[in-house]
Design a protein around this motif. Sequence first.
Motif, PDB file in Angstrom:
ATOM      1  N   ALA A   1      44.809  44.737  28.472  1.00 37.47           N
ATOM      2  CA  ALA A   1      43.697  44.939  29.377  1.00 37.47           C
ATOM      3  C   ALA A   1      42.488  44.916  28.544  1.00 37.47           C
ATOM      4  N   GLU A   2      42.294  45.432  27.447  1.00 38.54           N
ATOM      5  CA  GLU A   2      40.997  45.325  26.704  1.00 38.54           C
ATOM      6  C   GLU A   2      40.685  43.827  26.343  1.00 38.54           C
ATOM      7  N   ARG A   3      41.539  43.270  25.897  1.00 35.64           N
ATOM      8  CA  ARG A   3      41.299  41.633  25.711  1.00 35.64           C
ATOM      9  C   ARG A   3      40.694  40.835  26.798  1.00 35.64           C
ATOM     10  N   TRP A   4      41.641  40.978  27.892  1.00 32.10           N
ATOM     11  CA  TRP A   4      40.889  40.310  29.205  1.00 32.10           C
ATOM     12  C   TRP A   4      39.541  41.088  29.379  1.00 32.10           C
ATOM     13  N   ARG A   5      39.125  42.277  29.295  1.00 32.91           N
ATOM     14  CA  ARG A   5      37.986  42.678  29.938  1.00 32.91           C
ATOM     15  C   ARG A   5      36.939  42.307  28.826  1.00 32.91           C
ATOM     16  N   VAL A   6      37.019  42.085  27.604  1.00 30.62           N
ATOM     17  CA  VAL A   6      36.208  41.515  26.817  1.00 30.62           C
ATOM     18  C   VAL A   6      35.735  39.957  27.094  1.00 30.62           C
ATOM     19  N   ASP A   7      36.989  39.456  27.262  1.00 34.94           N
ATOM     20  CA  ASP A   7      36.875  37.878  27.770  1.00 34.94           C
ATOM     21  C   ASP A   7      36.226  37.861  28.949  1.00 34.94           C
ATOM     22  N   LEU A   8      36.668  38.297  30.010  1.00 34.71           N
ATOM     23  CA  LEU A   8      36.102  38.416  31.107  1.00 34.71           C
ATOM     24  C   LEU A   8      34.451  38.516  31.260  1.00 34.71           C
ATOM     25  N   VAL A   9      34.066  39.630  30.451  1.00 33.73           N
ATOM     26  CA  VAL A   9      32.607  39.763  30.508  1.00 33.73           C
ATOM     27  C   VAL A   9      31.835  38.693  29.820  1.00 33.73           C
ATOM     28  N   ALA A  10      32.516  38.163  28.640  1.00 32.92           N
ATOM     29  CA  ALA A  10      31.831  37.236  27.938  1.00 32.92           C
ATOM     30  C   ALA A  10      31.755  35.881  28.590  1.00 32.92           C
ATOM     31  N   SER A  11      32.907  35.294  29.264  1.00 32.17           N
ATOM     32  CA  SER A  11      32.764  34.070  29.897  1.00 32.17           C
ATOM     33  C   SER A  11      33.274  33.872  31.149  1.00 32.17           C
ATOM     34  N   ASP A  12      33.066  32.807  32.045  1.00 34.32           N
ATOM     35  CA  ASP A  12      33.409  32.651  33.279  1.00 34.32           C
ATOM     36  C   ASP A  12      34.752  31.971  33.193  1.00 34.32           C
TER      37      ASP A  12
ATOM     38  N   ALA B   1      37.187  32.738  31.454  1.00 35.60           N
ATOM     39  CA  ALA B   1      38.378  33.863  31.205  1.00 35.60           C
ATOM     40  C   ALA B   1      38.709  34.325  32.641  1.00 35.60           C
ATOM     41  N   LEU B   2      37.778  34.188  33.679  1.00 32.97           N
ATOM     42  CA  LEU B   2      37.913  34.716  35.166  1.00 32.97           C
ATOM     43  C   LEU B   2      38.852  33.354  35.827  1.00 32.97           C
ATOM     44  N   ALA B   3      38.611  32.458  35.359  1.00 35.02           N
ATOM     45  CA  ALA B   3      39.532  31.133  36.000  1.00 35.02           C
ATOM     46  C   ALA B   3      40.617  31.383  35.330  1.00 35.02           C
ATOM     47  N   ARG B   4      41.211  31.773  34.277  1.00 30.60           N
ATOM     48  CA  ARG B   4      42.303  31.823  33.740  1.00 30.60           C
ATOM     49  C   ARG B   4      43.006  33.063  34.140  1.00 30.60           C
ATOM     50  N   TRP B   5      42.348  34.093  34.502  1.00 30.39           N
ATOM     51  CA  TRP B   5      42.855  35.535  34.929  1.00 30.39           C
ATOM     52  C   TRP B   5      43.557  35.073  36.417  1.00 30.39           C
ATOM     53  N   LEU B   6      42.385  34.205  37.352  1.00 35.10           N
ATOM     54  CA  LEU B   6      42.806  33.908  38.396  1.00 35.10           C
ATOM     55  C   LEU B   6      44.053  33.128  38.816  1.00 35.10           C
ATOM     56  N   ASP B   7      44.325  32.086  37.666  1.00 38.71           N
ATOM     57  CA  ASP B   7      45.504  31.142  37.591  1.00 38.71           C
ATOM     58  C   ASP B   7      46.684  32.134  37.073  1.00 38.71           C
ATOM     59  N   GLU B   8      46.602  33.281  36.450  1.00 36.11           N
ATOM     60  CA  GLU B   8      47.821  33.878  35.954  1.00 36.11           C
ATOM     61  C   GLU B   8      48.018  35.109  36.959  1.00 36.11           C
ATOM     62  N   HIS B   9      46.999  35.547  37.782  1.00 36.04           N
ATOM     63  CA  HIS B   9      47.285  36.729  38.830  1.00 36.04           C
ATOM     64  C   HIS B   9      46.787  35.966  40.369  1.00 36.04           C
ATOM     65  N   PRO B  10      47.458  35.346  40.643  1.00 36.96           N
ATOM     66  CA  PRO B  10      47.009  34.560  42.039  1.00 36.96           C
ATOM     67  C   PRO B  10      46.893  35.656  43.147  1.00 36.96           C
ATOM     68  N   ASP B  11      47.603  36.793  43.276  1.00 35.62           N
ATOM     69  CA  ASP B  11      47.834  37.754  44.187  1.00 35.62           C
ATOM     70  C   ASP B  11      46.844  38.869  43.872  1.00 35.62           C
ATOM     71  N   GLY B  12      46.054  38.630  42.804  1.00 36.94           N
ATOM     72  CA  GLY B  12      45.238  39.885  42.721  1.00 36.94           C
ATOM     73  C   GLY B  12      43.860  39.694  43.591  1.00 36.94           C
ATOM     74  N   ASP B  13      43.144  41.125  43.611  1.00 38.02           N
ATOM     75  CA  ASP B  13      41.903  41.113  44.557  1.00 38.02           C
ATOM     76  C   ASP B  13      40.846  40.531  43.808  1.00 38.02           C
ATOM     77  N   VAL B  14      40.713  39.123  44.158  1.00 37.42           N
ATOM     78  CA  VAL B  14      39.759  38.503  43.635  1.00 37.42           C
ATOM     79  C   VAL B  14      38.062  38.905  43.779  1.00 37.42           C
TER      80      VAL B  14
END
Length: 183
Positions: free
Chosen positions: A108-119, A121-134
Amino acid sequence: MTIAPHTGSHTLDERPSKTQAKKAMHALQELGAALAELPDDRVHALPLDPALLQAIHEYRRTRSHEGRRRQMQYIGKLMRSADADAIRDAVAAFRLGPARETLALHRAERWRVDLVASDDALARWLDEHPDGDVQRLRNLVRAARSEAPSQPGERHGRAWRELFRFLRDAPASPDNATGSVDD
């Protein structure tokens, strides 16, 4: 005088050497020590002999060094008739529980740092978690970026912590169960 060769029922190849037997007994004692460290509910859930359960209880009550050493030898003796594989599995599961939780927090910490650093990472997160609250994720990332500290010594804002909670509570994707963030 000639000495007749040994014609007993056991040959040297059939039985383990004294060193191998001692190693096996020490391994059982170590497993017994790990078993004694488990919480009571986990110990009682295992299919153990009542004598072994009593020996573990006595070991926990004993305070003198020599008494604990001798009790551990007794536990090792009783472990010879116990199902060592089931006990090893229970000890390993108990030890891996906190490691898995720690791994999830690091993920979770790595994702947070990556998400805040670049867009990206947001696309990768959405690819891995398609059912998440976008929408919620994008709002949290946007708020965390806007509340970023201007100097290295300052604390992060509330959105930074909320983003972490969101990522921590999100289920791990099946293809990313190990927690790797990198592609």
